[in-house]
Design a protein around this motif. Structure first.
Motif, PDB file in Angstrom:
ATOM      1  N   ILE A 107       0.863  -1.183   0.000  1.00 15.93           N
ATOM      2  CA  ILE A 107       0.000   0.000   0.000  1.00 15.93           C
ATOM      3  C   ILE A 107       0.903   1.237   0.000  1.00 15.93           C
ATOM      4  O   ILE A 107       1.809   1.366   0.817  1.00 15.93           O
ATOM      5  CB  ILE A 107      -0.930   0.025   1.237  1.00 15.93           C
ATOM      6  CG1 ILE A 107      -1.843  -1.192   1.266  1.00 15.93           C
ATOM      7  CG2 ILE A 107      -1.725   1.329   1.295  1.00 15.93           C
ATOM      8  CD1 ILE A 107      -2.929  -1.208   0.214  1.00 15.93           C
ATOM      9  N   GLY A 108       0.634   2.133  -0.961  1.00 12.93           N
ATOM     10  CA  GLY A 108       1.418   3.355  -1.073  1.00 12.93           C
ATOM     11  C   GLY A 108       2.596   3.240  -2.031  1.00 12.93           C
ATOM     12  O   GLY A 108       3.232   4.245  -2.347  1.00 12.93           O
ATOM     13  N   PHE A 109       2.906   2.037  -2.504  1.00  9.71           N
ATOM     14  CA  PHE A 109       4.001   1.870  -3.462  1.00  9.71           C
ATOM     15  C   PHE A 109       3.626   2.518  -4.795  1.00  9.71           C
ATOM     16  O   PHE A 109       2.483   2.423  -5.241  1.00  9.71           O
ATOM     17  CB  PHE A 109       4.291   0.386  -3.707  1.00  9.71           C
ATOM     18  CG  PHE A 109       5.150  -0.284  -2.674  1.00  9.71           C
ATOM     19  CD1 PHE A 109       5.108   0.083  -1.349  1.00  9.71           C
ATOM     20  CD2 PHE A 109       5.990  -1.319  -3.033  1.00  9.71           C
ATOM     21  CE1 PHE A 109       5.893  -0.541  -0.403  1.00  9.71           C
ATOM     22  CE2 PHE A 109       6.780  -1.955  -2.098  1.00  9.71           C
ATOM     23  CZ  PHE A 109       6.735  -1.557  -0.779  1.00  9.71           C
ATOM     24  N   ASP A 110       4.596   3.174  -5.444  1.00  3.47           N
ATOM     25  CA  ASP A 110       4.396   3.692  -6.791  1.00  3.47           C
ATOM     26  C   ASP A 110       4.375   2.528  -7.771  1.00  3.47           C
ATOM     27  O   ASP A 110       5.148   1.579  -7.632  1.00  3.47           O
ATOM     28  CB  ASP A 110       5.514   4.654  -7.181  1.00  3.47           C
ATOM     29  CG  ASP A 110       5.410   5.980  -6.459  1.00  3.47           C
ATOM     30  OD1 ASP A 110       4.288   6.347  -6.045  1.00  3.47           O
ATOM     31  OD2 ASP A 110       6.444   6.657  -6.309  1.00  3.47           O
ATOM     32  N   VAL A 111       3.501   2.619  -8.776  1.00  4.99           N
ATOM     33  CA  VAL A 111       3.396   1.580  -9.794  1.00  4.99           C
ATOM     34  C   VAL A 111       3.751   2.193 -11.142  1.00  4.99           C
ATOM     35  O   VAL A 111       3.161   3.188 -11.568  1.00  4.99           O
ATOM     36  CB  VAL A 111       1.982   0.970  -9.841  1.00  4.99           C
ATOM     37  CG1 VAL A 111       1.888  -0.085 -10.938  1.00  4.99           C
ATOM     38  CG2 VAL A 111       1.621   0.373  -8.496  1.00  4.99           C
ATOM     39  N   ILE A 112       4.747   1.602 -11.794  1.00  2.00           N
ATOM     40  CA  ILE A 112       5.253   2.122 -13.067  1.00  2.00           C
ATOM     41  C   ILE A 112       5.057   1.057 -14.141  1.00  2.00           C
ATOM     42  O   ILE A 112       5.516  -0.079 -13.998  1.00  2.00           O
ATOM     43  CB  ILE A 112       6.737   2.497 -12.941  1.00  2.00           C
ATOM     44  CG1 ILE A 112       6.874   3.573 -11.864  1.00  2.00           C
ATOM     45  CG2 ILE A 112       7.295   2.952 -14.281  1.00  2.00           C
ATOM     46  CD1 ILE A 112       8.277   3.852 -11.446  1.00  2.00           C
ATOM     47  N   LEU A 119       1.753   5.081 -13.065  1.00  2.00           N
ATOM     48  CA  LEU A 119       0.295   4.917 -13.057  1.00  2.00           C
ATOM     49  C   LEU A 119      -0.319   5.528 -11.815  1.00  2.00           C
ATOM     50  O   LEU A 119      -1.479   5.910 -11.808  1.00  2.00           O
ATOM     51  CB  LEU A 119      -0.080   3.439 -13.116  1.00  2.00           C
ATOM     52  CG  LEU A 119       0.388   2.653 -14.338  1.00  2.00           C
ATOM     53  CD1 LEU A 119       0.016   1.177 -14.182  1.00  2.00           C
ATOM     54  CD2 LEU A 119      -0.202   3.232 -15.601  1.00  2.00           C
ATOM     55  N   GLY A 120       0.426   5.576 -10.730  1.00  2.10           N
ATOM     56  CA  GLY A 120      -0.082   6.061  -9.445  1.00  2.10           C
ATOM     57  C   GLY A 120       0.470   5.195  -8.336  1.00  2.10           C
ATOM     58  O   GLY A 120       1.534   4.590  -8.480  1.00  2.10           O
ATOM     59  N   SER A 121      -0.281   5.131  -7.240  1.00  2.00           N
ATOM     60  CA  SER A 121       0.172   4.302  -6.120  1.00  2.00           C
ATOM     61  C   SER A 121      -0.928   3.342  -5.697  1.00  2.00           C
ATOM     62  O   SER A 121      -2.121   3.592  -5.897  1.00  2.00           O
ATOM     63  CB  SER A 121       0.596   5.188  -4.945  1.00  2.00           C
ATOM     64  OG  SER A 121      -0.491   5.955  -4.503  1.00  2.00           O
ATOM     65  N   VAL A 122      -0.496   2.236  -5.101  1.00  2.00           N
ATOM     66  CA  VAL A 122      -1.432   1.208  -4.654  1.00  2.00           C
ATOM     67  C   VAL A 122      -2.229   1.761  -3.473  1.00  2.00           C
ATOM     68  O   VAL A 122      -1.661   2.177  -2.471  1.00  2.00           O
ATOM     69  CB  VAL A 122      -0.701  -0.087  -4.238  1.00  2.00           C
ATOM     70  CG1 VAL A 122      -1.690  -1.126  -3.724  1.00  2.00           C
ATOM     71  CG2 VAL A 122       0.129  -0.635  -5.385  1.00  2.00           C
ATOM     72  N   SER A 123      -3.558   1.781  -3.617  1.00  2.00           N
ATOM     73  CA  SER A 123      -4.407   2.302  -2.550  1.00  2.00           C
ATOM     74  C   SER A 123      -5.182   1.209  -1.824  1.00  2.00           C
ATOM     75  O   SER A 123      -5.668   1.423  -0.714  1.00  2.00           O
ATOM     76  CB  SER A 123      -5.398   3.321  -3.113  1.00  2.00           C
ATOM     77  OG  SER A 123      -6.261   2.701  -4.049  1.00  2.00           O
ATOM     78  N   PHE A 140      -4.135   8.374 -14.375  1.00  2.00           N
ATOM     79  CA  PHE A 140      -4.955   7.649 -15.348  1.00  2.00           C
ATOM     80  C   PHE A 140      -6.296   7.229 -14.748  1.00  2.00           C
ATOM     81  O   PHE A 140      -7.075   6.537 -15.375  1.00  2.00           O
ATOM     82  CB  PHE A 140      -4.222   6.404 -15.853  1.00  2.00           C
ATOM     83  CG  PHE A 140      -2.996   6.709 -16.665  1.00  2.00           C
ATOM     84  CD1 PHE A 140      -3.100   7.046 -18.005  1.00  2.00           C
ATOM     85  CD2 PHE A 140      -1.733   6.681 -16.084  1.00  2.00           C
ATOM     86  CE1 PHE A 140      -1.971   7.337 -18.765  1.00  2.00           C
ATOM     87  CE2 PHE A 140      -0.603   6.964 -16.818  1.00  2.00           C
ATOM     88  CZ  PHE A 140      -0.712   7.307 -18.164  1.00  2.00           C
ATOM     89  N   GLY A 141      -6.548   7.619 -13.509  1.00  2.00           N
ATOM     90  CA  GLY A 141      -7.742   7.156 -12.800  1.00  2.00           C
ATOM     91  C   GLY A 141      -7.412   5.882 -12.044  1.00  2.00           C
ATOM     92  O   GLY A 141      -6.263   5.652 -11.671  1.00  2.00           O
ATOM     93  N   GLU A 142      -8.420   5.083 -11.817  1.00  2.00           N
ATOM     94  CA  GLU A 142      -8.231   3.832 -11.084  1.00  2.00           C
ATOM     95  C   GLU A 142      -7.851   2.720 -12.067  1.00  2.00           C
ATOM     96  O   GLU A 142      -8.565   2.464 -13.021  1.00  2.00           O
ATOM     97  CB  GLU A 142      -9.516   3.467 -10.359  1.00  2.00           C
ATOM     98  CG  GLU A 142      -9.380   2.226  -9.494  1.00  2.00           C
ATOM     99  CD  GLU A 142     -10.662   1.920  -8.748  1.00  2.00           C
ATOM    100  OE1 GLU A 142     -10.840   2.431  -7.630  1.00  2.00           O
ATOM    101  OE2 GLU A 142     -11.494   1.168  -9.306  1.00  2.00           O
TER     102      GLU A 142
END
Length: 178
Positions: A107-112, A119-123, A140-142
């Motif tokens: 949770i909170g890790f950046d996803v590339i 893409l964002g971070s794991v929520s 990019f949204g969810e």
């Protein structure tokens, strides 16, 4: 991550047979042998069973199958489908956290993504019977990321970064082409 009082060790996927045996999707890749004799609780708790001690473990074709005291009828066992199985943290082997990474600690890790970049971070993590799904919120949204080898290329825990290769159709608004 500091351990909480209870930790999930798996989720009840389905029943097996008529005597209350349940098939489990393990929360880790570790053998379930450590759990024999442990007291477990179910979340959410069904009306008919709050928990019990694991009295039998055998390997099924898709995962471990458990026999739990007090769950001796398929009608009781069926109420457990989808429930998380928790054990007290103090009952786990002393090196539990050294043996397996906590799946929730991403949770909170950046996803590339290799193609789209950040893409964002794991929520959130969605636990399914087949594989986990990371919910990634970003520009990019969810984006829902299935946690499978074909998609997740690398998890860099020190850098808190996950590298993925999205399959066609996983980006919001992107059509899946066959």
């Amino acid at each position: 991550m500091s351990p909480s009082a209870h930790v999930p060790i798996g989720r009840v996927v389905k029943t097996h047979g008529l005597k209350g045996e349940v098939c489990v999707a393990p929360a880790t890749d570790l053998s379930f042998d450590f759990a024999l004799g442990l007291r477990v609780w179910f979340v959410p708790p069904p009306a008919s069973a709050r928990g019990g001690r694991i009295t039998g473990i055998r390997q099924g074709s898709k995962g471990p199958m458990l026999t739990i005291e007090g769950i001796d009828d398929v009608n009781v066992a069926v109420q457990l489908r989808g429930a998380d199985i928790l054990v007290r943290t103090e009952d786990l082997p002393a090196n539990w956290y050294d043996m397996e990474d906590d799946p929730d600690d991403v949770i909170g890790f950046d996803v590339i993504d290799e193609e789209h970049g950040l893409l964002g971070s794991v929520s959130e993590i969605i636990y399914t019977g087949a594989n986990d799904v990371w919910v990634v919120d970003g520009s990019f949204g969810e984006v829902l990321i299935p946690v499978i080898d074909d998609v997740v290329l690398d998890v860099d825990r020190p850098e808190r970064r996950i590298t993925v290769r999205l399959l066609p159709g996983l980006m919001p608004g992107e059509a899946y082409e066959t």
